[in-house]
Design a protein around this motif. Sequence first.
Motif, PDB file in Angstrom:
ATOM      1  N   LEU B   2      -2.928   2.891  43.292  1.00 21.90           N
ATOM      2  CA  LEU B   2      -2.911   1.550  44.149  1.00 21.90           C
ATOM      3  C   LEU B   2      -4.306   0.351  44.307  1.00 21.90           C
ATOM      4  O   LEU B   2      -5.530   0.620  44.462  1.00 21.90           O
ATOM      5  CB  LEU B   2      -2.746   1.673  45.273  1.00 21.90           C
ATOM      6  CG  LEU B   2      -2.719   0.620  46.304  1.00 21.90           C
ATOM      7  CD1 LEU B   2      -0.970   0.564  46.348  1.00 21.90           C
ATOM      8  CD2 LEU B   2      -2.777   0.662  48.120  1.00 21.90           C
ATOM      9  N   VAL B   3      -3.740  -0.943  43.631  1.00 19.95           N
ATOM     10  CA  VAL B   3      -4.369  -2.428  43.740  1.00 19.95           C
ATOM     11  C   VAL B   3      -4.355  -2.649  44.535  1.00 19.95           C
ATOM     12  O   VAL B   3      -3.380  -3.724  44.505  1.00 19.95           O
ATOM     13  CB  VAL B   3      -4.622  -2.356  42.263  1.00 19.95           C
ATOM     14  CG1 VAL B   3      -5.687  -3.901  41.946  1.00 19.95           C
ATOM     15  CG2 VAL B   3      -4.982  -1.220  40.738  1.00 19.95           C
ATOM     16  N   VAL B   4      -4.857  -4.293  46.270  1.00 19.55           N
ATOM     17  CA  VAL B   4      -4.763  -4.353  46.873  1.00 19.55           C
ATOM     18  C   VAL B   4      -6.284  -5.446  46.378  1.00 19.55           C
ATOM     19  O   VAL B   4      -7.427  -5.688  46.078  1.00 19.55           O
ATOM     20  CB  VAL B   4      -4.956  -3.644  48.017  1.00 19.55           C
ATOM     21  CG1 VAL B   4      -5.068  -4.935  49.018  1.00 19.55           C
ATOM     22  CG2 VAL B   4      -4.205  -2.511  48.456  1.00 19.55           C
ATOM     23  N   PHE B  22      -8.877  -3.681  47.662  1.00 21.48           N
ATOM     24  CA  PHE B  22     -10.107  -2.602  46.647  1.00 21.48           C
ATOM     25  C   PHE B  22      -8.789  -1.517  45.981  1.00 21.48           C
ATOM     26  O   PHE B  22      -8.028  -2.020  45.548  1.00 21.48           O
ATOM     27  CB  PHE B  22     -10.112  -1.771  48.756  1.00 21.48           C
ATOM     28  CG  PHE B  22      -8.877  -1.438  49.540  1.00 21.48           C
ATOM     29  CD1 PHE B  22      -7.968  -0.602  49.111  1.00 21.48           C
ATOM     30  CD2 PHE B  22      -8.492  -1.988  50.697  1.00 21.48           C
ATOM     31  CE1 PHE B  22      -6.200  -0.402  49.723  1.00 21.48           C
ATOM     32  CE2 PHE B  22      -7.493  -1.871  51.386  1.00 21.48           C
ATOM     33  CZ  PHE B  22      -6.656  -1.333  50.752  1.00 21.48           C
ATOM     34  N   GLU B  23      -9.557  -0.398  45.849  1.00 18.58           N
ATOM     35  CA  GLU B  23      -8.541   0.138  44.868  1.00 18.58           C
ATOM     36  C   GLU B  23      -8.525   1.373  45.017  1.00 18.58           C
ATOM     37  O   GLU B  23      -9.544   2.082  45.585  1.00 18.58           O
ATOM     38  CB  GLU B  23      -8.891   0.326  43.199  1.00 18.58           C
ATOM     39  CG  GLU B  23      -8.274   0.889  41.992  1.00 18.58           C
ATOM     40  CD  GLU B  23      -8.474   0.924  40.688  1.00 18.58           C
ATOM     41  OE1 GLU B  23      -8.312   1.460  39.887  1.00 18.58           O
ATOM     42  OE2 GLU B  23      -9.784  -0.472  40.809  1.00 18.58           O
ATOM     43  N   ILE B  47       1.347  -2.840  52.771  1.00 20.09           N
ATOM     44  CA  ILE B  47       0.876  -1.675  51.903  1.00 20.09           C
ATOM     45  C   ILE B  47       2.724  -1.088  52.175  1.00 20.09           C
ATOM     46  O   ILE B  47       3.556  -0.298  50.772  1.00 20.09           O
ATOM     47  CB  ILE B  47      -0.333  -0.662  51.693  1.00 20.09           C
ATOM     48  CG1 ILE B  47      -1.199  -1.709  51.259  1.00 20.09           C
ATOM     49  CG2 ILE B  47       0.145   0.002  50.983  1.00 20.09           C
ATOM     50  CD1 ILE B  47      -3.027  -0.683  51.849  1.00 20.09           C
ATOM     51  N   SER B  48       2.414  -0.994  53.241  1.00 20.41           N
ATOM     52  CA  SER B  48       4.005   0.206  52.875  1.00 20.41           C
ATOM     53  C   SER B  48       4.881  -1.037  53.390  1.00 20.41           C
ATOM     54  O   SER B  48       6.098   0.208  53.708  1.00 20.41           O
ATOM     55  CB  SER B  48       3.755   1.021  54.260  1.00 20.41           C
ATOM     56  OG  SER B  48       3.902   0.079  55.680  1.00 20.41           O
ATOM     57  N   THR B  49       5.184  -2.660  52.886  1.00 23.45           N
ATOM     58  CA  THR B  49       6.295  -3.166  53.153  1.00 23.45           C
ATOM     59  C   THR B  49       7.419  -3.617  53.910  1.00 23.45           C
ATOM     60  O   THR B  49       8.123  -3.967  53.802  1.00 23.45           O
ATOM     61  CB  THR B  49       7.283  -2.389  51.897  1.00 23.45           C
ATOM     62  OG1 THR B  49       8.413  -1.307  52.219  1.00 23.45           O
ATOM     63  CG2 THR B  49       6.907  -1.745  50.361  1.00 23.45           C
ATOM     64  N   LEU B  50       6.135  -3.206  55.012  1.00 22.67           N
ATOM     65  CA  LEU B  50       6.899  -3.570  56.684  1.00 22.67           C
ATOM     66  C   LEU B  50       6.711  -5.376  56.210  1.00 22.67           C
ATOM     67  O   LEU B  50       8.570  -6.022  56.458  1.00 22.67           O
ATOM     68  CB  LEU B  50       6.243  -3.513  58.194  1.00 22.67           C
ATOM     69  CG  LEU B  50       6.529  -3.754  59.023  1.00 22.67           C
ATOM     70  CD1 LEU B  50       8.224  -3.152  59.499  1.00 22.67           C
ATOM     71  CD2 LEU B  50       5.935  -3.318  60.182  1.00 22.67           C
ATOM     72  N   HIS B 149       9.701  14.134  52.035  1.00 20.14           N
ATOM     73  CA  HIS B 149      10.139  13.229  50.287  1.00 20.14           C
ATOM     74  C   HIS B 149       9.338  13.909  49.887  1.00 20.14           C
ATOM     75  O   HIS B 149       9.164  13.397  48.568  1.00 20.14           O
ATOM     76  CB  HIS B 149      11.082  12.364  51.125  1.00 20.14           C
ATOM     77  CG  HIS B 149       9.987  11.183  51.269  1.00 20.14           C
ATOM     78  ND1 HIS B 149       9.174  11.480  52.611  1.00 20.14           N
ATOM     79  CD2 HIS B 149       9.063  10.533  50.503  1.00 20.14           C
ATOM     80  CE1 HIS B 149       8.050  10.017  52.761  1.00 20.14           C
ATOM     81  NE2 HIS B 149       8.670   9.307  51.433  1.00 20.14           N
ATOM     82  N   LYS B 150       8.269  14.365  50.122  1.00 21.78           N
ATOM     83  CA  LYS B 150       7.090  15.227  48.701  1.00 21.78           C
ATOM     84  C   LYS B 150       6.614  13.673  48.562  1.00 21.78           C
ATOM     85  O   LYS B 150       6.336  13.749  47.493  1.00 21.78           O
ATOM     86  CB  LYS B 150       7.484  15.500  48.147  1.00 21.78           C
ATOM     87  CG  LYS B 150       7.533  16.991  48.697  1.00 21.78           C
ATOM     88  CD  LYS B 150       8.074  18.353  47.566  1.00 21.78           C
ATOM     89  CE  LYS B 150       8.252  19.864  48.434  1.00 21.78           C
ATOM     90  NZ  LYS B 150       8.570  20.760  46.977  1.00 21.78           N
ATOM     91  N   PRO B 151       6.445  12.278  49.770  1.00 20.67           N
ATOM     92  CA  PRO B 151       5.345  10.881  49.016  1.00 20.67           C
ATOM     93  C   PRO B 151       4.480  10.845  47.715  1.00 20.67           C
ATOM     94  O   PRO B 151       3.560  12.788  48.004  1.00 20.67           O
ATOM     95  CB  PRO B 151       5.060  10.261  49.724  1.00 20.67           C
ATOM     96  CG  PRO B 151       4.681  11.208  50.783  1.00 20.67           C
ATOM     97  CD  PRO B 151       5.131  12.318  51.029  1.00 20.67           C
ATOM     98  N   ASP B 152       3.847  10.288  46.583  1.00 24.72           N
ATOM     99  CA  ASP B 152       3.237  10.400  46.145  1.00 24.72           C
ATOM    100  C   ASP B 152       1.551   9.667  46.727  1.00 24.72           C
ATOM    101  O   ASP B 152       0.785   9.451  46.323  1.00 24.72           O
ATOM    102  CB  ASP B 152       3.733   9.978  44.723  1.00 24.72           C
ATOM    103  CG  ASP B 152       4.376   9.553  44.011  1.00 24.72           C
ATOM    104  OD1 ASP B 152       4.546  10.999  44.059  1.00 24.72           O
ATOM    105  OD2 ASP B 152       4.441   9.361  42.801  1.00 24.72           O
ATOM    106  N   LEU B 153       2.359   8.997  47.504  1.00 25.48           N
ATOM    107  CA  LEU B 153       0.848   7.896  48.496  1.00 25.48           C
ATOM    108  C   LEU B 153       1.487   7.904  49.731  1.00 25.48           C
ATOM    109  O   LEU B 153       2.621   7.934  50.355  1.00 25.48           O
ATOM    110  CB  LEU B 153       0.549   6.410  47.921  1.00 25.48           C
ATOM    111  CG  LEU B 153       0.470   5.790  49.064  1.00 25.48           C
ATOM    112  CD1 LEU B 153      -1.699   6.600  48.289  1.00 25.48           C
ATOM    113  CD2 LEU B 153      -0.341   4.564  48.113  1.00 25.48           C
ATOM    114  N   LEU B 154       0.324   9.159  50.986  1.00 23.35           N
ATOM    115  CA  LEU B 154       0.646   9.222  52.469  1.00 23.35           C
ATOM    116  C   LEU B 154      -0.196   8.587  52.952  1.00 23.35           C
ATOM    117  O   LEU B 154      -1.439   8.128  52.710  1.00 23.35           O
ATOM    118  CB  LEU B 154       0.091  10.850  52.545  1.00 23.35           C
ATOM    119  CG  LEU B 154       0.342  10.764  53.698  1.00 23.35           C
ATOM    120  CD1 LEU B 154       1.303  10.584  54.522  1.00 23.35           C
ATOM    121  CD2 LEU B 154       0.126  12.244  54.079  1.00 23.35           C
ATOM    122  N   ILE B 155       0.219   7.534  53.310  1.00 21.30           N
ATOM    123  CA  ILE B 155      -0.684   6.647  54.378  1.00 21.30           C
ATOM    124  C   ILE B 155      -1.185   6.844  56.048  1.00 21.30           C
ATOM    125  O   ILE B 155       0.975   6.679  56.343  1.00 21.30           O
ATOM    126  CB  ILE B 155      -0.478   4.983  53.921  1.00 21.30           C
ATOM    127  CG1 ILE B 155       0.241   4.762  52.698  1.00 21.30           C
ATOM    128  CG2 ILE B 155      -0.897   3.973  55.541  1.00 21.30           C
ATOM    129  CD1 ILE B 155       1.025   3.383  52.715  1.00 21.30           C
TER     130      ILE B 155
END
Lengths: 390, 309
Positions: B2-4, B22-23, B47-50, B149-155
Amino acid sequence: MISIIKLRMLRLKDDILVFVLMTVMALGFTAIFGASFNSYRPTVLIVDNDNSSYSEILMNELKENNNYNFINSDMDEAVKEVEDGNVLIALIINEGFKESVESGGSISIGMMKLRDDTMILTLQEIVSGITLKMAGGIRIADITADFIKLQSPNINKEDIKVFAYDNVMESWKYKTPINVSSKVYKTNVNSGYDSLKHAMIGFNIFFSMYTMVFGIGTILDDRKYKTWQRMLISPVSKVSVLGGTIIVTYLLGALQIGVLILGGKYLFDIDLGNSVAGIITISAAFVFAVTSLGLMLSGIVKTNAQLGSIAPIVLTSTSMLGGCMWPLEIVNNKVLLFLAELTPQKWAVQGIGNIASKGMGFQAAIFPTIVLLIMGIIFFGIGLKIMKFE
Amino acid sequence: MLVVEDLYKSFGNIQAVEDVSFEVKKGEVFGLLGPNGAGKSTTISMISTLFPPTKGNIIFEGYNILDNPKKIRNKLGVVPQDIALYPTLSGYENLSFWGNVYGLKGAELKKRINEIADIVGLNGRIKDKVDKYSGGMKRRINIGAALLHKPDLLIMDEPTVGIDPQSRNHILDTVLELNKQGMTIIYTSHYMEEVEYLCSRVCIMDEGKIIASGTQHELVELINGKTQINIKTDKIDESLEECLKNISGVYAIKTMDDIISLYGENVDILLAEIIDKVTKYGRRIESIDVKKPNLESVFLHLTGKALRD
C-alpha cells in the motif's frame, strides 16, 4: 442484497411487538369507532310551552323517529344545553300551538341551535312533515266529527274526533300519498357511508403506516450501531443496502395491510365489494408510497429517536387530513380539502372506499393507484437525494 | 503493498489530513501513532474507501483504489474504532451477516465463523446476544467480523479503546498471531506501548500531518538516544528552567503543568547535578521519573505535548 434482506428479516424479531401492537390497535379501533358511529343518535330537547293534548301528540310522533334522541326539557335547561353544545338543537312548541292546529292557521315551532348542519336540516324536514301530517289528521278528524254530529245529533263529537284522528294517523303508517318506484342495478353492496367500513379502511391505513415508516427507519439504527459505515466499506453496494431494506419493509407493510383487511372481513364481517383486485392494487401502491415516505423522513432526520418524534406528528396529521379518522364528505373547508389531496392516505381511503362502500369495480382503483405511485416516486427521489451515505 | 501519496482531506474549513505519505510493506504491522484528533481515523477511512481524499493517491497492490473502490473492498478488513455490530443479534448472527456481506455462505461460512470464534476467544459465548457481552468481548467480536473473509490487509482503528487489560492483551496477541500467519496490518493507536509492542514501522501523526516516520529505532534516534528525566517540584518558574537548561549535558527541556522534562545523556551524572541544582534553588523535589528513550519521548520532543493530552 440477499445478505441485507436476511439481516432485516432477522432483525424483525426486535420489532415484532410493534407489528402485533399496530395490528391489534387497528382492529381494536375499527371495532370501537365503527360501533360508536353506528349507535350515534344526536340528542334533541323538546320544550312544550303549549302543554296541550296536541303538543303531547306531536311529541309522541317525534319520539317514534329512531334517528334522534328526543328528550323533554324546560326552557332554561334547553338554553344552557344548546349554549354548551351538549345537544344538537332544542325544539320549542310555542303557546297557541293547539289553536293554530284547530283553526288551520300557520303553525310555528321554534328551533334553538348554534349552527346549521345536515343533521339539523334533516330534522327540520322531519318536524315539518310530522307537524303537517298531524295537523292534517286533526283537521280531517274535526270535519268527520262535525259531519257525523250533523247526521246524529245525540252522538259525542269528541269521541268521534279522537276515533277519526287515530284512524287517520294509523292509515298514514301503511299508506303513503306518493309512491316512488325505483330500480336498483345490482351491486351486491350497500352504497353510501358505512361507519364500520370507513373505520376499518381508515385505521388500517393509519396504523400500518407506522410499521412501514419505522421499518424503513432501521437504516437509522445502522447509523446508531455504526454498522452503516461498515456496510459502506464492504463489497455490498449502497443500492443493495437501501434496496434490501425497502423490499423487507414493503413486504412487512403489505403483510400487515393484508392481515388487517382479512381481519376486517372475517372478524367484523365487512363486505369488501366487487373488486378485491382493485383493493390489492391500491394497497400495493399505497405501501410503496408510504415506504418511500419513510425513506424521505429517514433522510431528513439523523437518529431513530428523531424519527420517533416526527413520524407520529406527520402520520397523524396527514391521516386526519386524508380522511382516515372521519369521512372527507363532512369537511367543507377548501384549504383542508386541498391539503387532503396531497396525502397518500386520501387516495388510498377514497380508492378502497369507492370499491368497498360504493360497489365500484377495478376502474375505481386506477386513478388512486397512479396518484399513489407518483407520490411514491417523488418521496423516493427526495429520500435518495437527502440520504447521507457517509 | 500500500502506498499513500500526498493525501489531503478537508471538511469545510477544517483541514483534517495534510500532505500524508507513507508506504506499508507486505507482511508488516504498520503503526499510525498520534493523539486524538491527529487525523489517523480520517486517513484510514480514506484507505478503507469510506470517502475519497480531497487530493492525493492511494495505491493498493499497484492499483489506485480511487479509480474503483469496490474492486479492492474484498481484500480489505476494517476494524472500526466504534463497535459496529447489532447488539440484539448474537455474536454468531453478526458474524454470519458480515460473512454474507463478503460473499461467504453455507458450510464455508459456518466453518469460518467457528474459526473466528476460536481466534477471538469467544467460542463458548458465540450464541449469546452481543449486548450481553463485556466491552472487551464486543471489541473482540468486532475484530472477528473483519477477519471472516481473510483479508490481505487488515486495518485496525484503535481496537483497544476502553477495555480491560485482559481483553487488551488478548487483542494484541491476536494481532501478532495474525501477522505471523502473513497478514499485513495497519494499526492505529494513541497508546505508545501498543505501537511499540506490535509495529515494525511507525508513522507519528499530529494535527493532520506526519511529523515523523520510520522504524522504532530510527524514531528514537531522532532524539539521539537521550534519556528523559521528569521532575516534579513544589513550584516551577522560568528562572528554575533557565538554571536547569544550563546544566552541561542537558539536550532539551520542556515544562508541562508542574513537571519539568529534561533530555540528556549520562543519566547518573546528570541526575546528581539536577537534584543538586533544584535543591540549591530552594525547591522541594516531589518525584523523579527516569525514562529510557521511547516513542512517547519522540512525540514529546517533536510536539512539546504528551500523546494523551
